[in-house]
Design an enzyme around this catalytic site. Structure first.
Site, mmCIF file in Angstrom:
data_model
loop_
_atom_site.group_PDB
_atom_site.id
_atom_site.type_symbol
_atom_site.label_atom_id
_atom_site.label_comp_id
_atom_site.label_asym_id
_atom_site.label_seq_id
_atom_site.Cartn_x
_atom_site.Cartn_y
_atom_site.Cartn_z
ATOM 1 N N SER A 71 91.939 -20.168 47.553
ATOM 2 C CA SER A 71 90.538 -19.872 46.912
ATOM 3 C C SER A 71 90.895 -19.820 45.440
ATOM 4 O O SER A 71 91.912 -19.733 45.021
ATOM 5 C CB SER A 71 90.069 -18.756 47.092
ATOM 6 O OG SER A 71 90.533 -17.533 46.852
ATOM 7 N N SER A 72 90.132 -20.258 44.430
ATOM 8 C CA SER A 72 89.995 -19.722 43.079
ATOM 9 C C SER A 72 89.481 -18.436 43.052
ATOM 10 O O SER A 72 88.490 -18.150 43.206
ATOM 11 C CB SER A 72 89.145 -20.782 42.257
ATOM 12 O OG SER A 72 89.029 -20.460 41.037
#
Length: 253
Positions: A71-72
């Site tokens: 994920s970011s």
């Protein structure tokens, strides 16, 4: 030192067209395609929230259910971790977990010299393309490898930052950090299932404490099964950590 990395780095350049979101509590993650719903994609990417960019290690259906595997990071949590690093211009930084490359670009935008290690070759190549597109290809070196081993060919480093959680802090991170250096890493282990650890390094020994909450996906080599995860239900905010060769000591303040 903390320059305005938010304005210097466009997060949209690092997020893939297909991201993942939860349609509701207890429901399985579902894909959101930028080409089909550009307004919602833009809204999620522009938010301060984390953005799930990969599930099932890139092999959809690998475990039956859909699990997030990259994920970011939430922007507010990136800020907290950058503050904890206490960066100065031209510091060398080892990043564990390249992911999209956005976090590495933000570090570079603040004047750091960044080496980022990513275990997933596909993610590493996508991050390189994004870094090039955003103008950071010459400021960030992306290495494909096991982040637990660090990047010995590029050591030593002034700072180490991990964007994946560890229940055992790998000693190579300590070995590859200069005396007076600092390690900032999410911790999911004994006494706490989501802490942000800040460890200062001196003469091959790292000592520090939990300074905040931080919930991250685990290092791939330190994933826990369901029984092991349930055993981490205790949360103690006052942990002290000491890392020496072959030993990780966790105590309470």
């Amino acid at each position: 030192m903390q320059r305005d990395w938010r304005s210097a780095v466009d997060r949209r350049l690092f997020i893939p067209d297909v991201i993942w979101r939860s349609p509701g509590r207890g429901r399985q993650l579902e894909p959101l395609d930028r080409t089909q719903n550009p307004a919602e994609w833009e809204r999620l990417v522009a938010s301060d929230d984390p953005v799930i960019t990969q599930v099932d290690d890139g092999e959809l259906g690998k475990w039956g259910n859909v699990f997030p595997t990259s994920s970011s990071t939430a922007l507010w949590l990136m800020e907290r971790m950058f503050d904890a690093l206490n960066l100065a211009p031209r510091m060398t930084v080892l990043e564990i977990g390249t992911g999209t490359g956005y976090n590495a670009a933000a570090l570079a935008a603040m004047g750091s010299i960044v080496v980022s290690v990513e275990i997933d070759a596909g993610l590493a190549e996508a991050a390189r393309r994004s870094l090039n597109r955003a103008g950071f290809a010459d400021k960030v070196t992306v290495v494909v490898g096991d982040g637990e081993l660090g990047a010995p060919g590029h050591a030593p480093f002034d700072r180490v930052i991990a964007t994946a959680a560890a229940h055992t802090i790998p000693y190579p991170w300590v070995e590859q950090c200069k005396d007076g250096g600092r390690i900032v890493a999410p911790y999911t282990g004994e006494h706490n299932h989501g802490a942000l650890m800040v460890l200062d390094v001196n003469k091959g020994r790292a000592v520090g404490r939990a300074v905040d909450e931080a919930h991250f996906m685990p290092l791939r080599g330190q994933r826990l099964n369901q029984v092991e995860r349930q055993a981490l239900s205790r949360v103690a905010p006052d942990l002290i950590v000491e890392i020496t060769p072959g030993e990780q000591l966790i105590t309470r303040a």
